[in-house]
Structures are given as C-alpha cells and as structure tokens.
Design a protein around this motif. Sequence first.
Motif, PDB file in Angstrom:
ATOM      1  N   THR A  39       0.835  -1.195   0.000  1.00  0.00           N
ATOM      2  CA  THR A  39       0.000   0.000   0.000  1.00  0.00           C
ATOM      3  C   THR A  39       0.874   1.251   0.000  1.00  0.00           C
ATOM      4  OG1 THR A  39      -0.101  -0.273   2.374  1.00  0.00           O
ATOM      5  CG2 THR A  39      -2.022  -0.989   1.123  1.00  0.00           C
ATOM      6  N   TYR A  92      -3.881  -8.342   2.038  1.00  0.00           N
ATOM      7  CA  TYR A  92      -4.217  -8.418   0.621  1.00  0.00           C
ATOM      8  C   TYR A  92      -4.466  -9.883   0.278  1.00  0.00           C
ATOM      9  CZ  TYR A  92      -4.228  -6.568  -4.148  1.00  0.00           C
ATOM     10  OH  TYR A  92      -4.605  -6.158  -5.398  1.00  0.00           O
ATOM     11  N   GLY A 112      -7.451  -8.283  -4.170  1.00  0.00           N
ATOM     12  CA  GLY A 112      -7.895  -7.071  -3.494  1.00  0.00           C
ATOM     13  C   GLY A 112      -7.692  -7.182  -2.003  1.00  0.00           C
ATOM     14  N   THR A 113      -8.049  -6.133  -1.294  1.00  0.00           N
ATOM     15  CA  THR A 113      -8.011  -6.204   0.165  1.00  0.00           C
ATOM     16  C   THR A 113      -9.234  -7.007   0.605  1.00  0.00           C
ATOM     17  OG1 THR A 113      -9.349  -4.228   0.411  1.00  0.00           O
ATOM     18  CG2 THR A 113      -6.966  -3.890   0.275  1.00  0.00           C
ATOM     19  N   ALA A 135     -11.524  -6.160   2.570  1.00  0.00           N
ATOM     20  CA  ALA A 135     -12.699  -5.287   2.547  1.00  0.00           C
ATOM     21  C   ALA A 135     -13.272  -5.184   1.137  1.00  0.00           C
ATOM     22  CB  ALA A 135     -12.322  -3.904   3.078  1.00  0.00           C
ATOM     23  N   GLU A 136     -12.391  -5.075   0.140  1.00  0.00           N
ATOM     24  CA  GLU A 136     -12.858  -4.990  -1.256  1.00  0.00           C
ATOM     25  C   GLU A 136     -13.511  -6.302  -1.686  1.00  0.00           C
ATOM     26  OE1 GLU A 136      -9.266  -1.972  -2.754  1.00  0.00           O
ATOM     27  OE2 GLU A 136      -9.113  -4.114  -3.125  1.00  0.00           O
ATOM     28  N   LEU A 137     -12.886  -7.415  -1.296  1.00  0.00           N
ATOM     29  CA  LEU A 137     -13.367  -8.713  -1.777  1.00  0.00           C
ATOM     30  C   LEU A 137     -14.680  -9.128  -1.115  1.00  0.00           C
ATOM     31  CD1 LEU A 137      -9.919 -10.506  -2.029  1.00  0.00           C
ATOM     32  CD2 LEU A 137     -11.368  -9.762  -3.928  1.00  0.00           C
ATOM     33  N   THR A 147     -17.375  -7.635  -3.281  1.00  0.00           N
ATOM     34  CA  THR A 147     -17.312  -7.753  -4.739  1.00  0.00           C
ATOM     35  C   THR A 147     -18.468  -8.616  -5.268  1.00  0.00           C
ATOM     36  OG1 THR A 147     -15.934  -8.406  -6.608  1.00  0.00           O
ATOM     37  CG2 THR A 147     -15.808  -9.777  -4.669  1.00  0.00           C
TER      38      THR A 147
END
Length: 270
Positions: free
Chosen positions: A3, A215, A228-229, A231-233, A236
């Motif tokens: 990051t 990640y 992704g992180t 949180a992103e995944l 999704t």
Amino acid sequence: MSTSNERPLIEISGLSFSYSQRAVLSGIDMQFGRRQVVAVMGASGSGKTTILRLMGGMLKPSAGSVSINGLALGPLDQEQLYAVRRKMGMLFQFGALFTDLTVFENVAFPLREHTDLPDAIIHDLVLMKLHAVGLRGAHALRPSQISGGMARRVALARAVALDPEVILYDEPFAGLDPISLSVTASLIRRLNTVLGATSVLVTHEVNESFEIADYVYFISNGRVAAQGTPAELKVTTDPFVRQFVDAAPDGPVPFHYPAPPYAQDLGIAP
Ligand SMILES: Nc1ncnc2c1ncn2[C@@H]1O[C@H](COP(=O)(O)OP(=O)(O)OP(=O)(O)O)[C@@H](O)[C@H]1O
Ligand SMILES: [Mg+2]
C-alpha cells in the motif's frame, strides 16, 4: 500488494510453470509488500503449493520470474539459493514435527543446522520462540504428547526460529478445531508484526485469512482470478470470489479434476 511506495519484498512477474506436460501456472503477476500478510487462495489443485515451491526456489519457472528483494531466484545456483532460503521460514502443507525429538529440539533444529550459535544462546532463543506461541511450558514434551493444534504452534515456532524475512505458510489451518484455528491465525499475524516479516498464507479458510490478511489473491486455472483487500473482496460481485466467500459448491470453480468422459473411462464409450 504494497500500500506504500516501497518496492514490494517479493515480486512475481509473468510466472508460468508446468510439471512435465501439465501447465499449472500461466503468466501470473503478484506482489507481496513488506511487513504484509498476503493470502493466496484457490481451489484444490489450482497451483498454490506450486507457487510456494517457486518462491522457495525448489522449482524453477518455465517462464517469468520470482524476485525477492530485487533478486530473481531462477538463475541462482544451489549455494545462492541456500543463502536466500536461510532468510525464509516455511510451514509446509504436510510438514510434521520430528517425532523422536522433544518440542524444544524440534524448534532448536534449524538453529543447530544453520548457525554456529553456542548452546546457551540456542536455549534462550528456543524458549523465546516457544513463549511466543504460548508453549514454553511444553518444551520437554514429545510430539506424541501434545495435541494437533499445539503441534501446529510448535511447527510455527520452528518456522520462525531463524527470524525469517519471509514466512511461507501452506495450509496452516488444516485439521484444526475452530479455537485452535483462530489462535493460529492471530499468531501468524502477531509473528509477522514482531519479526517485521512478509507472510504468504496459502489457505482455503476465507474467514480467518480475511481477518488477518492485508491483501488476497485468488488463483484459478493457472491465473490470478481476483485480487484485493479483504474489505474490497467481501463486497465484490465477482462470481469466482463470491463462490469462495459464500462457500457455494457450484460456481466457476469446477468440482472435477480434468478427466476424459466418464463413459470412456468405464469402457462403455460408443
Ligand atoms: N510433483 C508433481 N508432479 C506433477 N504434477 C503435480 C506435482 N505436484 C502438483 N502437481 C499438479 O499440479 C497442480 C497444482 O498442484 P498444487 O499442489 O500446486 O495445488 P494446490 O493449489 O496447492 O492444491 P491443494 O489446495 O489441494 O493443496 C495439480 O493439478 C497437481 O495435480
Ligand atoms: Mg497445496
């Protein structure tokens, strides 16, 4: 992936690998940032252990490269690889403890193998590592006298005995009950922080790895299918990631290992 603007500790670029005829990885790019815990997930047989073997230099890429600290592993000779591995801790998928050695001697083993440290220092280092995994009091026991969850923690202590810069974990949660699993997960995170290491965590455990990873990469069909992180995944809509996160048996991940038509195998093909 890092990051920060720092160069990632481990860089995998255009990596392909085949076991004789069988292509397992085809053009993978991955980055493992310094001091991060990065999870590598994917269905059984997707090539996760193969990636770890390439990172440890046990296998050579068919194409592309794995670099650690900017040093590509592929061209290194055995002696150079040995020097790189000295800075790596590995917890193998079916890695077991030496059953005829005590817990203490299991953790002391890499120190005796790789260093010339005097016994008194080895003694203190081993107890320090065992203390870090909560098992200093079990140092005199043999593997047959401890539980599976405890054995995994001893293996963790052994993997970090030499204060590695990189720690490779292959299915560290396999066969653990929910409590041991959660204990092991927080230990992986804690050891990474204490050592300032970079951890690569190969696992099927979505919940635990999302809890501790910075990640996440998903591997499928020899490629990076998603990344992704956590949180992103989690949010999704990617069907591949959803199948994992929602633990659905059906989806983009096939249940069957590639096989000829069933009728043909049974000898009843027309
Ligand atoms: N030594 C080998 N020789 C030939 N093929 C192999 C060898 N090791 C693994 N394979 C094949 O390579 C593919 C990837 O194997 P790998 O062990 O990397 O998968 P994995 O993602 O770690 O699976 P799992 O989650 O079950 O551990 C599989 O199809 C496997 O059958
Ligand atoms: Mg594996």
